[in-house]
Every structure is written in C-alpha cells, then in structure tokens.
Scaffold this active site. Structure first.
Site: not given
Ligand code: S3P
Length: 446
Positions: A28-29, A33, A100, A128, A174, A327, A354, A358
């Site tokens: 997902k990350s 991006r 988020g 959030r 974060s 996560d 989150k 959680r």
């Molecule tokens: C993410 C960062 C994390 C993670 C989220 C994906 C990202 O959040 O919990 O699922 O892709 O940068 P935080 O940066 O708020 O910890």
C-alpha cells in the site's frame, strides 16, 4: 470515495488446514507513492502490481484532479506526470476515504502550492489528528484556511507564493509526517531537512531518489536519521514493480502459524527492514517462517515466505521495534492469544490514532471472544491459550478499521466457536479479495 454501501457482517469458523501459494496484493505504501511521484514526475511512469484497493484508488483520483494523466493498460498503470512544481489547481475538494497515508502525504504535496486545496474523508479519517501535518506546513508558510475543531478534516490549505525550507524534527515515529514535509519540500526552494530519531518506513526517501530527486540520508551512530532534500529539482518518470505488502501478508502468515497442519508460501513479499518487525517477532515466538529466494527488485529486498503451523510461545516485544510493525499489532495480538504464556507489547501510543483506536479495538475484540488481556495506556498484555478452548462466539466492532476486521477473521479460523465482525466492507481499502484468498487456502469465512 468511501467503501460505499451497507456494512457487511462476516464470520469465520475453523476448517481445514491452510495450504497453497498465497499471492497478496501490492504494498500500500509503495502504491500510493508510485501514483504521487509518477503523477508529479516529468514523462511516463509504468507501475506493475499496484494495489487496487480503495485507499490507493482515491490517491489516483487526487493526482488526476491536479493534472496527472493516469490510466490502466492491461495489468500496468501508465502515468504521465505534470513535472515537479507544475501541479494544477483542483476543481473540487479531495475525498481520501479511509486513507491517512493518501490524505497526509497529499497535504504535504499539494499544500505547498499557491492555490486552495480541501481535504475530506470518511468518519474514521475525519476523527484522526492532522495537526501533526499542519504544524510543519505552517512553519513552511502554508495557511490553514479552514479546519474542523483542532486539526480535523475537512481542512483547507493554501500555500504562499513560495514556501520556506525548514529543518523539522518529527516529534512522533511517523513516516507520514516525515513524508508530508519532504513532499512539501519538493516545491520549496533550498534544502528541506527532516530529522527522525528512529527509522520509520523509508519508501519516500528511496523512491524519490529513484525518481531523480537530490535527496541525502545521514544516519548517526545512535540511529538518528537526517534526510535532506534539494527542492524544485526535476523528477523523471520511472518503471515501478510493487512487491507484495508485508502488512497484508501478515494475515495469512499468522493464520498459517495458528491453524494446525498448515503450510503455505507467500511469494514476492517486501522485506524492507522498516517493515519486517512482525516476522522477527513471530520467529522469536517460535514461528516456523523460512525466508527464501531473497533478491533485490526496484531497490527493495523481496523474498518468499514459507510458513508452517507452529507452537507459539509468549514473549516481550521490544518497544523500539514498534515502528517496523506498527500496522501488525492487531494480528500479532491474535497470534499471542494462541501462544503459550504471556505476550507483552509496549510503546503502542501510535496505535491510538490509527484507522481506529487499535489498542482499545483489539482489547475489546479479544475480550468479547474470551481472551484474557490487559489494555494499558500504551501497552497490551495478552495471556494466551494454545488450545483456544472457549475462544470465539463474539462479534467484534471494527470501527471502520480494515486491520481489525481481518485480524479477527483470522482468529475465527482456529477458535472453538466462530468469530464475527460487524463490518467487513472496509477490507476493500487495503486487501480486496481477502475473503476469497483465505477461503482458497482452506478458510471458512462468509
Ligand atoms: C504509512 C505510515 C504509517 C502506517 C500506514 C502507512 C505510510 O503511518 O501506519 O499504514 O505509507 O507512510 P504513520 O506514519 O502515521 O505511523
């Protein structure tokens, strides 16, 4: 876009051993991006293995709204970017649904432009905290034209004629905050610097370098990282292959460990050291996880996980490991419920903000299914029972949180009585096809 429609109650019960090869969707990350950087870069990017979940598709829409040309050709996503500094003013507010990452990274990316942008999301995202993004952006000169209460969506931003480069020490672990500042730095003259005391996922740094940004990372002996980005440089389109998401692999991985006589393979899983805390932890608990075929793909280490059911034992998970498995605590808690003895998890304050709180959601879900646990302010203690006697029979409130839904459906796969979740529709945000995939392995979710 929110996972539209009515809540979808689901339930899982114990069935056959899990066997087979399990291909989980793309990370997902990296997917978010890829769309952001491809949409911003000059020229064409091609992305294979993109996660086609709601969260990522909302990011695609946002990038289209600021001028990127994004379309699917066969199994590739083809992106023509605008060129760095050349995003267009959108015509309507963005809806980031449940995401988020999409919302916070785009606030950094778009917020530094001299036009208004408005950010909205579903009930979970709207609750959030966004102050963590607004604070550094304000330091750069971005105006917050509107916000709900203190730092909640809907939020409207407007950048100044020219943002100012800053040096920003991220006050919490974060990657989203780190990334938002760096992305604002892309449209800022001079050098924007982010300091993070401990490594959080570093996809923004690695991928920006891959797209041609002038970005340097210095790591001091105590682990502190100093990331410097030269603003207003050129980004050039790239080909990206998205590896399998370790945070999604976590669900079949834990399921195979706790469902007796299981043996599965999870191919092409991202093994970035900022993402593998769960694998380390489960191995320490006695989990039989063999990592094979390790190789480099697109600058990231990937490999295949071969998992066999195991007798797990409770352990203390070091608090410093939290960022590398942030996560994964909900599903680790389920593994801990079936481990012999006590599992102690500390340093969990970020879990409170989150997609749901959680810590509370996991503790309530375990309790309602007969597991003995204690919720601390930023810790969770789970006292396991390897035979799972008396477990199950409860309905878990998911609070619009995909990982709560999936974790407890995994729990039901080996509990004495079925485990129900009030709404499984939210799993579409990160893991479309979760139910089908688990059932193909031998699960009974429906
Ligand atoms: C993410 C960062 C994390 C993670 C989220 C994906 C990202 O959040 O919990 O699922 O892709 O940068 P935080 O940066 O708020 O910890």
């Amino acid at each position: 876009m929110s996972h539209s429609g009515d809540p979808k109650p689901l339930s899982s019960k114990s069935g056959e051993p899990l066997t087979g090869v399990c291909r989980v969707p793309g990370d997902k990350s990296i997917s978010h991006r890829s769309l952001m950087f491809g949409g911003l870069a000059y020229g064409e990017s091609r992305v294979r293995g993109l996660l086609e979940g709601e969260d990522v598709l909302n990011t695609a829409k946002a990038m289209q709204a600021v001028g990127a040309n994004i379309r699917k050709e066969g199994d590739e996503w083809v992106i023509w970017g605008t060129g760095n500094g050349l995003l267009l003013e959108p015509e309507a507010p963005f809806d980031f649904g449940n995401s988020g990452t999409g919302c916070r990274l785009c606030m950094g990316l778009f917020g530094a432009y001299d036009f208004p942008t408005t950010y909205t999301g579903d009930a979970s995202l709207s609750s959030r905290p966004m102050g963590r993004i607004l604070n550094p952006l304000k330091e750069m000169g971005v105006q917050v034209l509107a916000e709900e209460g203190e730092g909640r969506l809907p939020i409207t931003l407007r950048g100044p004629w020219q943002t100012a480069p800053i040096e920003y020490r991220v006050p919490m672990a974060s990657a989203q905050v780190k990334s938002a500042v760096l992305l604002a730095g892309l449209n800022t003259p001079g050098i924007t610097t982010v300091i993070e005391p401990h490594l959080t996922r570093d996809h923004t740094e690695k991928m920006l370098q891959g797209f041609g940004a002038e970005l340097e990372v210095e790591t001091s002996t105590n682990g502190e990282r100093r990331i410097s980005l030269v603003g207003q440089g050129k980004l050039t389109g790239q080909d990206v292959t998205v590896p399998a998401d370790p945070s999604s692999a976590a669900f079949p991985l834990v399921a195979a460990l706790i469902v007796p006589d299981s043996e599965i393979t999870l191919p092409d899983v991202l093994l970035n050291e900022a993402r593998t805390g769960l694998i380390t932890t489960l191995q320490e608990m006695g989990g039989d996880i063999e990592i094979t075929n390790v190789r480099i793909s697109g600058g990231e280490e990937i490999g295949d996980l071969m998992v066999k059911s195991s007798e797990l034992k409770g352990i203390t998970v070091p608090a410093e490991r939290a960022p590398s498995m942030i996560d994964e605590y909900p599903v680790l808690s389920v593994a801990a419920a079936f481990a012999d003895g006590e599992t102690q998890m500390d340093g969990l304050h970020e879990l409170r903000v989150k997609e749901s709180d959680r810590l509370a959601a996991v503790a309530r879900g375990l309790e309602v299914n007969g597991v003995d646990c204690t919720e601390g302010k930023e810790s969770l203690t789970v006292r396991g029972r390897p035979d799972g006697k008396g477990f199950g029979g409860g309905t878990v409130t998911t609070h619009l949180d995909h990982r709560i839904a999936m974790s407890f459906l995994v729990m039901g796969m080996v509990s004495e009585k079925p485990v129900a979740v009030d709404d499984g529709s939210v799993m579409e945000t990160s893991f479309p096809g979760f139910v089908e995939l688990m059932n193909e392995l031998g699960g009974e979710i429906g």
